[in-house]
Design a protein around this motif. Structure first.
Motif, short mmCIF file in Angstrom:
data_model
loop_
_atom_site.label_atom_id
_atom_site.label_comp_id
_atom_site.label_asym_id
_atom_site.label_seq_id
_atom_site.Cartn_x
_atom_site.Cartn_y
_atom_site.Cartn_z
N GLU A 36 0.71 -1.29 0.06
CA GLU A 36 0.07 0.04 -0.08
C GLU A 36 0.89 1.14 -0.06
N GLN A 37 2.14 1.20 0.49
CA GLN A 37 2.87 2.41 0.41
C GLN A 37 3.85 2.52 -0.82
N ASP A 38 3.63 1.54 -2.01
CA ASP A 38 4.02 1.58 -3.00
C ASP A 38 2.98 1.84 -4.40
N HIS A 44 -1.32 -1.42 -4.11
CA HIS A 44 -1.25 -0.06 -3.71
C HIS A 44 -2.70 0.79 -3.10
#
Length: 199
Positions: A36-38, A44
């Motif tokens: 989720e941070q990418d 994501h």
């Protein structure tokens, strides 16, 4: 080991042996995806029926179709509930060479598993392997390098941008073993949006 952060696990998969049935590939190139941070990750935007496996537990295969044609495989990493996975990009066939050649007729040995789609075809990995436990009795087995071998490989690990991404393309989250002819050729996506070498 696989339950640790994806950028720690990725280089430690280099030199690992992935066995599916009669064919074994020694991994020479991988890419890290941090969920989720990418922005480059399938996860994501959060959990979906497609990406559920990426949220754990670690040690599962996350498989998907690239361009609706080629199966690609990732090893899920990190703590349970946090999406992260390492794409298996390339490797050297070290067992089952005759069967591997039969699955990719006309390919040179160095090209049998050079690229994520080719790697899966050579191993016989299909969408049905999505969720397979590489540490259990799923028929897919991941064997990490012994401590001494891992130490010897460490100076050969190189890092660079991931291949073919349009988002988060400049993050140097692809790693490979220098001097291996099976490592794929880097191709930057013409749609890539630079965001800096963050991460």
């Amino acid at each position: 080991m696989l339950s640790r952060p994806v950028l720690e696990v990725a280089p430690q998969l280099l030199g690992a042996h992935l066995r599916v049935g009669e064919v074994t590939v020694r991994l020479t190139e991988v890419e890290a995806y941090a969920g989720e941070q990418d922005p480059g990750s399938h996860a994501h935007r959060g959990r979906t029926p497609r990406t559920g496996v990426m949220f754990g537990p670690a040690g599962r295969l996350y498989c998907y179709l690239s361009y609706g044609v080629h199966t690609c495989a990732n090893v899920v990493t990190g703590p349970d509930g946090e999406a992260a996975a390492v794409l298996l990009r390339a490797g050297e066939v070290v067992d089952g060479l005759a069967l591997a050649r039969g699955r990719r007729p006309g390919a040179r040995d160095r090209d049998l598993a050079r690229g994520p789609g080719r790697l899966c075809r050579t191993l016989g990995v299909e969408l049905a392997h999505d969720g397979a436990d590489v540490c259990g009795d799923s028929g897919v087995t991941l064997t990490l390098p012994a401590e001494g071998e891992a130490e010897a490989l460490r100076p050969r690990v190189r890092w660079g941008p991931r291949v073919g991404l349009s988002l988060a393309a400049d993050r140097p989250w692809r790693c490979w073993l220098a001097g291996e002819e099976t490592v794929s050729v880097y191709r930057r996506s013409p749609r890539a949006t630079p965001i800096g070498n963050s991460g």
